[in-house]
Design a protein around this motif. Structure first.
Motif, short mmCIF file in Angstrom:
data_model
loop_
_atom_site.label_atom_id
_atom_site.label_comp_id
_atom_site.label_asym_id
_atom_site.label_seq_id
_atom_site.Cartn_x
_atom_site.Cartn_y
_atom_site.Cartn_z
N LEU A 38 0.83 -1.20 0.00
CA LEU A 38 0.00 0.00 0.00
C LEU A 38 0.87 1.26 0.00
CD1 LEU A 38 -3.07 0.09 -0.06
CD2 LEU A 38 -3.05 0.59 2.39
N ARG A 39 1.99 1.23 0.72
CA ARG A 39 2.92 2.37 0.70
C ARG A 39 3.54 2.54 -0.69
NH1 ARG A 39 3.62 0.90 6.20
NH2 ARG A 39 5.15 -0.73 5.75
N LYS A 40 3.80 1.42 -1.34
CA LYS A 40 4.31 1.51 -2.72
C LYS A 40 3.25 2.13 -3.63
CE LYS A 40 6.41 -1.22 -6.43
NZ LYS A 40 5.56 -0.64 -7.48
N LEU A 41 1.99 1.80 -3.38
CA LEU A 41 0.90 2.39 -4.16
C LEU A 41 0.85 3.91 -3.96
CD1 LEU A 41 -1.67 1.52 -5.88
CD2 LEU A 41 -2.94 1.84 -3.77
N VAL A 42 1.03 4.35 -2.72
CA VAL A 42 1.06 5.78 -2.45
C VAL A 42 2.22 6.45 -3.16
CG1 VAL A 42 1.34 7.51 -0.63
CG2 VAL A 42 -0.12 5.53 -0.23
N TRP A 43 3.38 5.80 -3.14
CA TRP A 43 4.56 6.36 -3.83
C TRP A 43 4.32 6.43 -5.33
CZ3 TRP A 43 8.72 9.10 -3.48
CH2 TRP A 43 9.73 9.01 -4.46
N ASP A 44 3.70 5.39 -5.90
CA ASP A 44 3.42 5.41 -7.34
C ASP A 44 2.44 6.53 -7.70
OD1 ASP A 44 5.08 3.29 -7.77
OD2 ASP A 44 3.51 1.77 -7.75
N GLU A 49 2.33 9.39 -6.10
CA GLU A 49 3.10 10.63 -5.98
C GLU A 49 3.93 10.88 -7.24
OE1 GLU A 49 2.87 12.80 -3.62
OE2 GLU A 49 1.58 11.66 -2.26
N ILE A 50 4.45 9.84 -7.85
CA ILE A 50 5.30 10.03 -9.03
C ILE A 50 4.50 9.89 -10.33
CG2 ILE A 50 7.36 9.25 -7.80
CD1 ILE A 50 7.12 6.57 -9.21
N ARG A 51 3.16 9.92 -10.19
CA ARG A 51 2.25 9.96 -11.33
C ARG A 51 2.28 8.68 -12.18
NH1 ARG A 51 0.97 13.53 -8.50
NH2 ARG A 51 0.50 15.69 -9.06
N VAL A 52 2.48 7.54 -11.54
CA VAL A 52 2.32 6.28 -12.27
C VAL A 52 0.85 6.07 -12.60
CG1 VAL A 52 2.56 3.77 -12.12
CG2 VAL A 52 4.38 5.26 -11.24
N TYR A 53 -0.03 6.51 -11.69
CA TYR A 53 -1.48 6.42 -11.90
C TYR A 53 -2.05 7.82 -12.09
CZ TYR A 53 -0.64 1.80 -9.87
OH TYR A 53 -0.16 0.55 -9.61
N HIS A 54 -3.20 7.88 -12.72
CA HIS A 54 -3.85 9.17 -12.99
C HIS A 54 -4.53 9.73 -11.75
CE1 HIS A 54 -2.94 8.93 -17.21
NE2 HIS A 54 -3.55 7.74 -17.33
N GLY A 55 -4.81 8.89 -10.79
CA GLY A 55 -5.48 9.36 -9.58
C GLY A 55 -5.71 8.21 -8.64
N ILE A 56 -6.37 8.51 -7.52
CA ILE A 56 -6.58 7.48 -6.50
C ILE A 56 -7.53 6.39 -6.98
CG2 ILE A 56 -8.42 8.85 -5.44
CD1 ILE A 56 -5.98 6.40 -3.70
N ASN A 57 -8.50 6.73 -7.79
CA ASN A 57 -9.42 5.72 -8.30
C ASN A 57 -8.70 4.73 -9.21
OD1 ASN A 57 -11.90 6.56 -7.11
ND2 ASN A 57 -11.97 8.28 -8.55
N ASP A 58 -7.85 5.27 -10.08
CA ASP A 58 -7.07 4.41 -10.97
C ASP A 58 -6.12 3.53 -10.16
OD1 ASP A 58 -5.94 3.30 -13.22
OD2 ASP A 58 -4.54 4.95 -13.53
N ALA A 59 -5.45 4.10 -9.14
CA ALA A 59 -4.50 3.35 -8.32
C ALA A 59 -5.19 2.25 -7.53
CB ALA A 59 -3.76 4.31 -7.38
N LEU A 60 -6.33 2.58 -6.94
CA LEU A 60 -7.03 1.58 -6.12
C LEU A 60 -7.61 0.47 -6.98
CD1 LEU A 60 -7.25 1.54 -3.07
CD2 LEU A 60 -9.59 2.38 -3.26
N SER A 61 -8.05 0.79 -8.18
CA SER A 61 -8.55 -0.24 -9.10
C SER A 61 -7.43 -1.20 -9.49
CB SER A 61 -9.15 0.40 -10.34
OG SER A 61 -10.28 1.17 -10.02
N SER A 62 -6.25 -0.64 -9.76
CA SER A 62 -5.10 -1.48 -10.11
C SER A 62 -4.70 -2.37 -8.93
CB SER A 62 -3.93 -0.60 -10.53
OG SER A 62 -2.77 -1.37 -10.77
#
Length: 663
Positions: A168-174, A176-189
């Motif tokens: 989950l911390r890695k998800l937060v870091w990703d 921050e560095i714009r790997v995902y377009h937003g929290i919805n995209d990150a949580l879905s992944s």
């Protein structure tokens, strides 16, 4: 990094440095690598956190097999030398057993080493799934207080120290560095990634994500509660499936690993009547090497498939109650006590060997004669008592404080849900947080959580500090030595909420208290479900196995004594005239020269190994990977099992000895 993971990586590096000649990097080797390590193996290595190449792992597997084969081969040569030194021919059964061990152990070792990354990845996956209820509870609790999905993910990642929180911390870091377009995209992944192993976790995450888009507060709370219910129901269902599948393996373990081997002990002295010649060394190989190896591998296979439900809280070594524990000193002390207790057994065994022809001294004859000291109890019991005492002293002296702290944490978390309800109700009556804490401490007087609240109130009133420092200060905080992530995270929510709205905090605390009660009920149901399955094995290794072993050994010594008496009293004509259907009779009787107390030593070692293996198995089923609970349980069960074993042998030998003259 876990200790076994560090050990494995060091082993791989050492094998690559010194034993790379065992496996040349050729085309044939590459084909072998593709067969043993398919394409998904790279993903397993990444998931397990092992920065290693498949070729290096295979070299380590070959090295481990080679070293184990070399060690066993040297041991076999030593055994042949001992047999030749005493001018004793080694029989074919012993050679076969030695060959089985020589071949099977290196093969098993090689497969265990080569498959370690898969096992480690499976272990990490299972324990990460065991973190799901905690992570989801943090997400839900935060969102009930503040409907901000991104901050709730950051809160869960920061407050939890679990393996899943690392992802989950890695998800937060990703993010921050714009790997995902937003929290919805990150949580879905994230839901898709973990959905391969836990469908209910995936559904819960999607429900949490959708709760933000609900139109009103009531619908949002209902959706969040539904997400939590899906998680808890999935945890119960997964554990229920495991419990249902556990019945048959437990029966196999109970019968093949315990009852049948112990029941066959009484038949060994009479095996010569059907033409079998069994030596004590063969019994040692079967009972103390092969059977424990089978039980170890079988229980390991079962435990690897155990789904984790609620992982135990970690207790740091710098806790004040643990600072005085020096494991090395206590290990040395335990070993010294064990050697002192075992030393009489060594003396009593060496006296007959030093004076084989007998002596006029009454004391020496009493020690060395089968009708002397051994008629009261086998002298090899001293070795069993020494080993059991050393294990019990070490385990109880080192791990009793760990077990005490773990129980205190569980009790405090149980009390905490009631305390939250009291605080929430008090704040809803427009009382200040300070007064609410003091009221909860007085209401729950005598509990551990009340002391934490009282300490918090003291920090607020006497030291005039703020709520955060009163709870979390490294110098005087009331939670300084409370090692419960659940309590710390919820109180951090409370601190954050009081800065916004006390009325919102009071309603949230009441809902969180209900939520904690629900978590605890699921935890208790899972514990009860698993305890029903393992209670039989626990009582077996504590009472029934040593009881059966003691009775069968007493019968073994009785049969050995009877056969030895018949052999000595029968004339050559009587032996010659025995029916041809008893081919072993011409060899007098099997094991005539083997002292019965050697049986006690071999079976006693087997019983100690069973206590280790089955205690680990039952604790692994009930508690998961909790070393402190396992070691504490081992320290309690080991002396009880050996006491039952010893008393049964002594009492059985006394009563069975009464019928020897009649025989």
């Amino acid at each position: 990094m876990r200790a076994d993971q560090l050990w494995f990586e060091r082993g791989v590096w050492g094998a690559k440095k010194y034993f790379s000649w065992l496996l040349k990097d050729s085309e044939k080797t590459q084909k072998k690598l593709k067969r043993y390590f398919p394409s998904e193996y790279e993903e397993i290595l990444t998931f397990s956190g092992l920065d290693l190449e498949p070729y290096d792992i295979l070299v380590f597997a070959y090295t481990a097999a080679f070293l184990s084969f070399l060690s066993l081969f040297i041991l076999d040569l030593s055994i042949f030398f001992v047999y030749s030194f005493f001018s004793t021919p080694i029989d074919g059964v012993t050679i076969v057993l030695m060959g089985v061990v020589l071949i099977s152990v290196p093969v098993i070792v090689m497969n265990l080493v080569a498959n370690y990354p898969k096992t480690h990845a499976r272990y990490t996956q299972i324990h990460s799934l065991g973190d799901i209820p905690e992570i989801l509870s943090y997400l839900v609790m935060y969102l009930k207080l503040v409907p901000n999905l991104e901050n709730s993910v950051k809160f869960a990642a920061a407050e939890s120290s679990t393996a899943l929180a690392c992802d989950l911390r890695k998800l937060v870091w990703d993010m921050e560095i714009r790997v995902y377009h937003g929290i919805n995209d990150a949580l879905s992944s994230f839901a898709t990634q973990w959905g391969r192993w836990s469908e209910y976790f995936k559904r819960s995450l999607h429900l949490i994500r959708s709760s933000i888009h609900e139109r009103d507060e009531a619908s949002r709370i209902i959706t969040l509660d539904r997400a939590l219910d899906v998680s808890l129901e999935g945890t119960k269902e997964t554990m229920n499936h495991f419990a249902n599948r556990l019945h048959q393996p437990t029966v196999i373990l109970y019968s093949v690993g315990i009852m049948i081997p112990l029941s066959l002990v009484a038949m060994l002295p009479a095996a010569g009547l059907v033409g079998m010649r069994i030596t004590i060394f063969q019994v040692f190989l079967i009972y103390d090497v092969l059977l424990p190896l089978f039980v170890l591998l079988y229980t390991r296979k079962i435990l690897i498939s155990r789904p984790a439900a609620f992982n135990p809280s970690a207790i740091p070594s710098y806790h004040p109650d643990l600072l005085a524990i020096n494991k090395r000193q206590r290990l040395v002390f335990s070993l010294v006590i064990g050697v002192v207790i075992s030393s009489p057994g060594a003396v009593f065994l060496l006296v007959p060997l030093a004076i084989p022809g007998g002596s006029s001294d009454a004391l020496i004859n009493f020690i060395s004669n089968h009708q002397g000291l051994n008629s009261f109890f086998p002298v090899t019991l001293f070795f069993i008592w020494g080993a059991a005492t050393a294990v019990a002293i070490y385990c109880l002296s080192v791990y009793r404080p760990y077990k005490k702290l773990r129980d205190e944490i569980k009790q405090m978390e149980k009390e905490f849900s009631d305390a939250l309800y009291i605080i929430g109700k008090r704040i809803s009556e427009d009382k200040s947080p300070e007064e609410s804490f003091l009221y909860a401490a007085r209401t729950m007087q005598g509990t551990q959580i009340a002391e934490v609240f009282r300490h918090t109130c003291y920090n607020l009133t006497a030291m005039h500090t703020n709520f955060h420092d009163a709870l979390y200060s490294n110098e005087f905080g009331s939670l300084q030595h409370v090692h419960s992530d659940r309590i710390k995270a919820i109180l951090r929510l409370f601190v954050e909420g009081t800065q916004k709205s006390q009325h919102a905090v009071s309603a949230s605390l009441i809902r969180i208290a209900d939520h904690l009660k629900q978590l605890q009920e699921v935890e208790y149901k899972i514990t009860d479900m698993l305890y029903e399955l393992t209670s039989t094995l626990r009582s077996t290794v504590t009472v029934f196995a040593p009881l059966i072993a003691g009775v069968t050994l007493a019968i073994t010594m009785l049969i050995s004594t009877i056969l030895s008496s018949l052999s000595k009293s029968s004339s050559a004509e009587m032996i010659t005239d025995l029916p041809a259907s008893l081919p072993g009779a011409s060899d007098t009787f099997m094991m005539e020269n083997v002292r019965p107390e050697y049986f006690v030593l071999v079976i006693g070692i087997y019983l100690i190994e069973l206590v280790f293996l089955l205690t680990r198995f039952t604790n692994g089923i009930n508690e998961g990977d909790d070393k402190a609970t396992f070691m504490f349980s081992l320290g309690k069960i080991m002396p009880l099992s050996i006491i039952v074993f010893s008393v049964t042998i002594i009492v059985g030998q006394f009563f069975f000895a009464q019928i020897v003259p009649a025989a």
